[in-house]
Design a protein around this motif. Structure first.
Motif, PDB file in Angstrom:
ATOM      1  N   ASN A  96     119.304  74.391   8.974  1.00  0.00           N
ATOM      2  CA  ASN A  96     118.202  75.246   8.560  1.00  0.00           C
ATOM      3  C   ASN A  96     117.340  74.494   7.557  1.00  0.00           C
ATOM      4  O   ASN A  96     117.875  73.743   6.734  1.00  0.00           O
ATOM      5  N   VAL A  98     113.856  75.217   4.946  1.00  0.00           N
ATOM      6  CA  VAL A  98     112.864  76.148   4.418  1.00  0.00           C
ATOM      7  C   VAL A  98     111.775  75.337   3.735  1.00  0.00           C
ATOM      8  O   VAL A  98     112.070  74.439   2.938  1.00  0.00           O
ATOM      9  N   SER A 102     107.623  78.847   2.524  1.00  0.00           N
ATOM     10  CA  SER A 102     108.657  79.825   2.902  1.00  0.00           C
ATOM     11  C   SER A 102     108.813  80.029   4.396  1.00  0.00           C
ATOM     12  O   SER A 102     109.318  81.056   4.842  1.00  0.00           O
ATOM     13  N   THR A 104     110.793  79.168   7.808  1.00  0.00           N
ATOM     14  CA  THR A 104     112.168  78.782   8.108  1.00  0.00           C
ATOM     15  C   THR A 104     112.251  78.186   9.501  1.00  0.00           C
ATOM     16  O   THR A 104     111.697  78.743  10.456  1.00  0.00           O
ATOM     17  N   TRP A 106     115.011  76.250  12.434  1.00  0.00           N
ATOM     18  CA  TRP A 106     116.406  76.137  12.838  1.00  0.00           C
ATOM     19  C   TRP A 106     116.582  75.027  13.858  1.00  0.00           C
ATOM     20  O   TRP A 106     115.705  74.789  14.690  1.00  0.00           O
TER      21      TRP A 106
END
Length: 116
Positions: A96, A98, A102, A104, A106
């Motif tokens: 992950n 960030v 902000s 995100t 994966w």
């Protein structure tokens, strides 16, 4: 955009060790933290460990003392060293990231199976 590629999963016996790697590419300058999550069948995704660009780390209670997260900023790579593995650590592990805005991102996940 940030792309994350995990590697290092596999089958290991209880008590064994594995090291996962996560290589980031794309807008890497925007990443403020990276982490590892895992999801076992029938369970929710849970935090395993996280690390900020400056170095502070945090861990899920179930892995404290056994797992270590680290980050090589020069290689845009985060690592998860997993020792004393238990059958309950079996899960798909996801990297992950960030960003400072902000967002995100994966990775695709890597399977870790702990079994004799």
């Amino acid at each position: 955009q940030v792309q994350l590629v995990e590697s290092g999963g596999g089958l290991v016996q209880p008590g064994g060790s594995l090291r996962l790697s996560c290589v980031a590419s794309g807008s890497i300058f925007s990443i403020k933290s990276m982490g590892w999550y895992r999801q076992a069948p029938g369970k929710e995704r849970e935090l395993v460990a996280g690390i900020t660009r400056g170095g502070p780390t945090n861990y899920g209670d179930s892995v404290k003392g056994r797992f270590t997260i680290s980050r090589d900023n020069a290689k845009n790579t985060a690592y998860l060293q997993m020792n004393s593995l238990k059958p309950e650590d079996t899960a798909v592990y996801y990297c992950n990231a960030v960003t400072i805005s902000s967002k995100t991102y994966w990775g695709q996940g890597t399977q870790v199976t702990v079994s004799s």
